[in-house]
Design a protein around this motif. Structure first.
Motif, PDB file in Angstrom:
ATOM      1  N   PRO A   1     -10.607  -3.482  -1.669  1.00 49.34           N
ATOM      2  CA  PRO A   1      -9.836  -4.133  -2.483  1.00 49.34           C
ATOM      3  C   PRO A   1     -10.167  -5.415  -2.958  1.00 49.34           C
ATOM      4  O   PRO A   1     -10.718  -6.115  -2.155  1.00 49.34           O
TER       5      PRO A   1
ATOM      6  N   HIS B   1       0.848  -1.143  -0.019  1.00 45.32           N
ATOM      7  CA  HIS B   1      -0.078  -0.072   0.067  1.00 45.32           C
ATOM      8  C   HIS B   1       0.857   1.438   0.049  1.00 45.32           C
ATOM      9  O   HIS B   1       0.578   2.404  -0.695  1.00 45.32           O
TER      10      HIS B   1
ATOM     11  N   SER C   1      -5.558   2.805   1.025  1.00 44.79           N
ATOM     12  CA  SER C   1      -6.229   1.746   0.673  1.00 44.79           C
ATOM     13  C   SER C   1      -7.668   2.289   0.448  1.00 44.79           C
ATOM     14  O   SER C   1      -8.038   3.198   1.338  1.00 44.79           O
ATOM     15  N   SER C   2      -8.568   1.613  -0.310  1.00 51.54           N
ATOM     16  CA  SER C   2      -9.750   1.831  -0.475  1.00 51.54           C
ATOM     17  C   SER C   2     -10.472   1.168   0.902  1.00 51.54           C
ATOM     18  O   SER C   2     -11.807   1.095   0.779  1.00 51.54           O
TER      19      SER C   2
END
Length: 532
Positions: free
Chosen positions: A261, A22, A45-46
């Motif tokens: 993700p 990440h 990060s999503s």
């Protein structure tokens, strides 16, 4: 290295590797979005966006971020939120090449529907077949059936009202109600769900779910889970699900899982919160299978949405097969019930919270809506009532049932949006919730429910209409907007012509919870029949 040592090393190194990946994504910036501000964790990060979605207030959180950072906010390594009315036409316009993001994959069951397919050709084929069923002319042919279900609701509420004025109270089986101060007090949100579910069930499949009459949230599905893959369900054994509650779970699951993700989704699916909601997808699929099987086994003697789908064909003359009919019928039932129930509930809340608005609306309705022969309003009576239209538009603006920025993948070559270039493969969305509250468009009282703004707009009206986006826009806009508008207009006109509403707690704002759409949690009101 022993097996134990290997396991320990893996346990220690795997988290470090995940963190490193990440950090590298942030440093490399493959989506070219580093220059855009946003929350710290969203840069890496999503998973941050997944956590926000899981809390049930994504639109409000993103709105506050726009207040802090401005019109463009980075909400994941690959995605930005663009709170600018000019972005609607670019992001969602015809022919821009942008595709729906992987969020929509989480809504797929049996097969892709017109709503969740990400393939442009497949969507174009389906929309060609489906759209004629929702033309203005076709929708008006369904008015009588809509009004019949509104009349059933009036019968139920009048019955409860008669009991309420005598000081009686009802059980949860009737939605829970009580009578005092000459009013019937109840949570109107379940009733609006019953009304919307029964109406769309009738319009789509020729028969309602019977929720208004039973005052109960229940829909049949196959009793055995193995039947969920049987598109031609003929087994008389069924069980019943709380369809409204299950639908809520599906929206919450898809909205939270769909932004995670890809590598994280299998792990998240094992967590209790996700597992509890994952079952909603096969349950709703089972509901559609039973409903379509029943409808095709015993055809109705009138036109409904399913019969129109059966007659429609694509450019090659091909008809929808059984699977496609079931998938599209499921979309009709779910989209046609959920959004309508949420919107009319929010409209009731806001009008009840503003006595002067309610009085002005009822004055307009009293002049044009005659209830001597028919208890329900007709389209001819209300189609040109300016204050009624203003109330409905304002309710959809303030509540924003679909308030999040519907995500689109930027096509090859990139897109320039509001003066900023976004490279291919990045994801963009325009949050209606925030645009609907832009003070430069709506004024200093943008957060306030004030229908008069639509009547006093003058030269501001073009900007307001450009920013008003309750049904999305472009080729992927809501195909059922004509039907939704007709239902909301008939619902609101009839209910406010017949009853006067007050809030049980006037000082409280309406509480919401958001999955894919923003839903009122409840709406406790006191109603009094205006002819009593």
């Amino acid at each position: 290295m022993t097996y134990l040592q290997y396991c320990v090393a893996t346990f220690l190194l795997l988290p470090a590797a995940v963190v490193l990946v990440h950090i590298l994504v942030y440093l490399v910036d493959p989506y070219g979005l580093r220059q855009h501000p946003g929350p710290f964790w969203a840069k890496f990060s999503s998973a941050w966006l997944g956590w926000v979605a899981k809390q049930g207030h994504r639109s409000e959180v993103i709105h506050e971020l726009h207040r802090i950072y401005g019109p463009i906010v980075r909400i994941s390594p690959a995605e930005v939120s663009i709170a600018d009315a000019d972005a609607f036409a670019v992001v969602y316009g015809h022919g821009n090449g942008a595709l729906k993001s992987s969020l929509y994959d989480e809504f797929v069951s049996i097969d892709c529907s017109m709503f969740n397919t990400r393939d442009r050709a497949q969507h174009a084929r389906k929309r060609k077949i489906v759209s004629h069923a929702f033309s203005h002319k076709s929708v008006l042919e369904l008015e009588t059936h809509i009004r019949r279900h509104i009349a059933l609701l009036l019968v139920q509420w009048d019955r409860l009202y008669d009991g309420a004025v005598k000081g009686m109270s009802g059980s949860e089986g009737e939605g829970g109600w009580s009578g005092h101060n000459g009013r019937l007090w109840l949570n109107c949100f379940p009733w609006m769900n019953y009304l919307a579910f029964d109406t769309i069930g009738d319009l789509a499949l020729g028969t309602s779910f019977g929720m208004i009459t039973s005052a109960h949230d229940a829909a049949p599905i196959p009793a055995k889970s193995t039947s969920f893959t049987d598109l031609e369900f003929a087994n008389p054994e069924v069980t019943h699900i709380p369809a409204i509650a299950v639908l809520n779970g599906r929206g919450e699951y898809a909205a939270a899982m769909g932004v995670l993700p890809a590598w994280l989704r299998p792990f998240a699916a094992q967590l209790p919160w996700y597992r509890a909601r994952a079952q909603s997808t096969p349950e709703l699929t089972g509901m559609a299978i039973v409903a379509v099987s029943k409808r095709l086994a015993v055809p109705v003697d009138r036109v409904d949405l399913l019969s129109q789908l059966q007659l429609g064909s694509d450019d090659r003359g091909e008809l929808l097969d059984r699977k496609e009919l079931t998938v599209e019928a499921q979309s009709f039932i779910l989209a046609g019930s959920d959004t309508t129930a949420n919107s009319i509930t929010a409209i009731i809340h806001h009008i009840a919270a503003n006595p002067s608005v309610q009085s002005r609306l009822q004055q307009e309705l009293d002049e044009y809506v005659c209830t001597v022969d028919e208890p329900t309003a007709t389209y001819e009576q209300i189609k040109h009532l300016p204050y009624l239209e203003a109330c409905i538009n304002e309710g959809m603006r303030v509540h924003s049932t679909v308030g999040l920025g519907l995500p689109r993948i930027v096509p090859e070559g990139g897109l320039t949006i509001c003066g900023h270039f976004f490279p291919a493969r990045s994801v963009v969305g325009v949050p209606a919730y925030t645009v609907h509250r832009d003070p430069e468009i709506w004024g200093h009282d943008a957060d306030v429910f004030r229908p008069e703004r639509w009547l006093d707009a003058n030269d501001k009206l073009p900007a307001m209409l450009k920013a008003f986006n309750p049904f999305s826009t472009g080729s992927r806009g809501c195909v059922g907007r004509n039907l939704a508008s007709l239902e909301l207009t008939l619902f609101a006109a009839t209910l406010f012509r017949r009853y006067r509403f007050v809030l049980a707690e006037p000082e409280k704002s309406i509480e919401t919870c958001e999955g894919f759409i923003r839903k009122p949690v409840r709406c406790d009101v006191g109603i009094k029949r205006r002819d009593s």
